[in-house]
Each structure stands twice: as C-alpha cells, then as structure tokens.
Design an enzyme around this catalytic site. Sequence first.
Site, PDB file in Angstrom:
ATOM      1  N   ILE A  34      59.368  24.167  85.109  1.00 30.82           N
ATOM      2  CA  ILE A  34      58.094  23.463  85.269  1.00 30.82           C
ATOM      3  C   ILE A  34      57.009  24.382  85.867  1.00 30.82           C
ATOM      4  O   ILE A  34      55.811  24.140  85.684  1.00 30.82           O
ATOM      5  CB  ILE A  34      58.302  22.204  86.150  1.00 30.82           C
ATOM      6  CG1 ILE A  34      57.255  21.147  85.855  1.00 30.82           C
ATOM      7  CG2 ILE A  34      58.354  22.548  87.636  1.00 30.82           C
ATOM      8  CD1 ILE A  34      57.597  19.782  86.451  1.00 30.82           C
ATOM      9  N   ASN A  94      70.228  31.635  91.969  1.00 36.15           N
ATOM     10  CA  ASN A  94      70.134  31.634  93.421  1.00 36.15           C
ATOM     11  C   ASN A  94      71.262  30.770  93.981  1.00 36.15           C
ATOM     12  O   ASN A  94      71.549  29.697  93.434  1.00 36.15           O
ATOM     13  CB  ASN A  94      68.776  31.083  93.852  1.00 36.15           C
ATOM     14  CG  ASN A  94      67.630  31.973  93.399  1.00 36.15           C
ATOM     15  OD1 ASN A  94      67.734  33.193  93.457  1.00 36.15           O
ATOM     16  ND2 ASN A  94      66.552  31.377  92.927  1.00 36.15           N
ATOM     17  N   GLY A 100      67.973  31.492  98.310  1.00 42.99           N
ATOM     18  CA  GLY A 100      66.692  30.974  97.813  1.00 42.99           C
ATOM     19  C   GLY A 100      66.814  29.801  96.866  1.00 42.99           C
ATOM     20  O   GLY A 100      65.874  29.469  96.145  1.00 42.99           O
ATOM     21  N   GLN A 101      67.979  29.146  96.867  1.00 39.24           N
ATOM     22  CA  GLN A 101      68.171  28.010  95.960  1.00 39.24           C
ATOM     23  C   GLN A 101      67.470  26.768  96.497  1.00 39.24           C
ATOM     24  O   GLN A 101      67.609  26.418  97.670  1.00 39.24           O
ATOM     25  CB  GLN A 101      69.671  27.719  95.803  1.00 39.24           C
ATOM     26  CG  GLN A 101      69.963  26.602  94.813  1.00 39.24           C
ATOM     27  CD  GLN A 101      71.464  26.374  94.612  1.00 39.24           C
ATOM     28  OE1 GLN A 101      72.293  26.957  95.308  1.00 39.24           O
ATOM     29  NE2 GLN A 101      71.794  25.518  93.668  1.00 39.24           N
ATOM     30  N   HIS A 107      72.040  26.447  88.311  1.00 42.05           N
ATOM     31  CA  HIS A 107      71.154  26.770  87.190  1.00 42.05           C
ATOM     32  C   HIS A 107      70.952  28.270  87.115  1.00 42.05           C
ATOM     33  O   HIS A 107      70.865  28.944  88.134  1.00 42.05           O
ATOM     34  CB  HIS A 107      69.798  26.065  87.323  1.00 42.05           C
ATOM     35  CG  HIS A 107      69.137  26.231  88.658  1.00 42.05           C
ATOM     36  ND1 HIS A 107      69.543  25.519  89.766  1.00 42.05           N
ATOM     37  CD2 HIS A 107      68.127  27.030  89.070  1.00 42.05           C
ATOM     38  CE1 HIS A 107      68.787  25.872  90.804  1.00 42.05           C
ATOM     39  NE2 HIS A 107      67.926  26.795  90.409  1.00 42.05           N
ATOM     40  N   HIS A 109      68.243  31.001  85.801  1.00 43.57           N
ATOM     41  CA  HIS A 109      66.889  31.247  85.324  1.00 43.57           C
ATOM     42  C   HIS A 109      66.983  32.339  84.257  1.00 43.57           C
ATOM     43  O   HIS A 109      67.660  33.347  84.475  1.00 43.57           O
ATOM     44  CB  HIS A 109      66.008  31.804  86.448  1.00 43.57           C
ATOM     45  CG  HIS A 109      65.829  30.885  87.616  1.00 43.57           C
ATOM     46  ND1 HIS A 109      64.693  30.138  87.799  1.00 43.57           N
ATOM     47  CD2 HIS A 109      66.623  30.606  88.675  1.00 43.57           C
ATOM     48  CE1 HIS A 109      64.788  29.446  88.928  1.00 43.57           C
ATOM     49  NE2 HIS A 109      65.957  29.709  89.480  1.00 43.57           N
TER      50      HIS A 109
HETATM   51  P1  5GP Z   1      65.800  27.574  92.553  1.00 43.94           P
HETATM   52  O1  5GP Z   1      64.804  27.992  93.584  1.00 43.94           O
HETATM   53  O2  5GP Z   1      66.618  26.382  92.996  1.00 43.94           O
HETATM   54  O3  5GP Z   1      66.630  28.701  92.040  1.00 43.94           O
HETATM   55  O4  5GP Z   1      64.942  27.129  91.304  1.00 43.94           O
HETATM   56  C1  5GP Z   1      64.568  25.823  91.044  1.00 43.94           C
HETATM   57  C2  5GP Z   1      63.608  25.867  89.873  1.00 43.94           C
HETATM   58  O5  5GP Z   1      63.475  24.559  89.358  1.00 43.94           O
HETATM   59  C3  5GP Z   1      62.198  26.355  90.237  1.00 43.94           C
HETATM   60  O6  5GP Z   1      61.896  27.504  89.461  1.00 43.94           O
HETATM   61  C4  5GP Z   1      61.315  25.151  89.901  1.00 43.94           C
HETATM   62  O7  5GP Z   1      60.068  25.519  89.353  1.00 43.94           O
HETATM   63  C5  5GP Z   1      62.156  24.359  88.921  1.00 43.94           C
HETATM   64  N1  5GP Z   1      61.922  22.932  88.927  1.00 43.94           N
HETATM   65  C6  5GP Z   1      61.827  22.123  90.026  1.00 43.94           C
HETATM   66  N2  5GP Z   1      61.630  20.847  89.654  1.00 43.94           N
HETATM   67  C7  5GP Z   1      61.595  20.848  88.285  1.00 43.94           C
HETATM   68  C8  5GP Z   1      61.425  19.815  87.311  1.00 43.94           C
HETATM   69  O8  5GP Z   1      61.250  18.634  87.623  1.00 43.94           O
HETATM   70  N3  5GP Z   1      61.455  20.196  86.011  1.00 43.94           N
HETATM   71  C9  5GP Z   1      61.643  21.493  85.622  1.00 43.94           C
HETATM   72  N4  5GP Z   1      61.654  21.742  84.314  1.00 43.94           N
HETATM   73  N5  5GP Z   1      61.815  22.488  86.513  1.00 43.94           N
HETATM   74  C10 5GP Z   1      61.784  22.167  87.828  1.00 43.94           C
END
Ligand code: 5GP
Length: 121
Positions: A34, A94, A100-101, A107, A109
């Site tokens: 997003i 992460n 940094g998760q 997931h 990236h």
């Molecule tokens: P993390 O920091 O946990 O590795 O990454 C979480 C990712 O999820 C972030 O890059 C953030 O932009 C994405 N994200 C958070 N909420 C949503 C959502 O509702 N939809 C989508 N498509 N991505 C999201």
Amino acid sequence: MKYDDANIFAKILRGEIPCKKIYEDKFVLSFYDINPQKKIHALVIPKGKYIDLDDFTLNASSEEITGLIKGINIVAKKLGISTDVGKGYRALTNISEDGGQEVPHLHFHLFGGEKIGKMVQ
Ligand code: 5GP
C-alpha cells in the site's frame, strides 16, 4: 507469541480488506504494498497462520515452505523482474520488532523495477 487473527494481512486473506492482487495459489497470496518504497513493491505471504520466518521455519510443512519459495519466483516472473528476463530484485523479510516487522503475518517484500541500491540504509 500467539498469532494475532486481527492483523491486517489476516484480514486481507479473509477478504475483509481489499488488496491489489498479483497472484494467488494454494500456498500464497501476493499483492502490491500500500506504501511502495520502490517502483515495484510487492508482498508475498503464505496462506497459513505464521507470524514470521522463524515461526514458519519451525512450524510449516515442507509443502508450505516449498510453496512460499516457489511463489516468490512465480510473482517475480509475473512482474517481469526475474533473472530469466535479465532483471533482478530484492526479496526481504523483516523478523520481529528488532528486525523492523510491523505486520505480524510472515511476508516477503519484493522490490524491483529499478536499481535497488544498498542493502541496509
Ligand atoms: P513490515 O514492516 O511488517 O515488514 O512491512 C509491512 C508492510 O505492509 C509495509 O510495507 C506496509 O506498507 C504494508 N501494509 C500495511 N498495511 C497494508 C495494507 O492494508 N495493505 C497493503 N497492501 N499493504 C499494507
């Protein structure tokens, strides 16, 4: 730590929140982030309830592990950033707070579509 069924990716998997879907099969769902950090920023998540890569490694079946790794390659191909078309990308996950998760559902990236640059800022 127990898996939190209320996390945002669990809601996306249940269809309660929309996503821009890229790919789906028995093991994975992939959709665009997003808040993209690069020209292409996709996410690939397992369908099973796993908090992070450590949880997944310890508790997922061999079939699920293979499914996720292959899913990453399938998505990269779909996005036109895989090595078989001479491109490349970064796959990153992460793990927990120190890593940094933010969303507690495993997931990966996938960053691509341009030179990704240094590994850690
Ligand atoms: P993390 O920091 O946990 O590795 O990454 C979480 C990712 O999820 C972030 O890059 C953030 O932009 C994405 N994200 C958070 N909420 C949503 C959502 O509702 N939809 C989508 N498509 N991505 C999201």
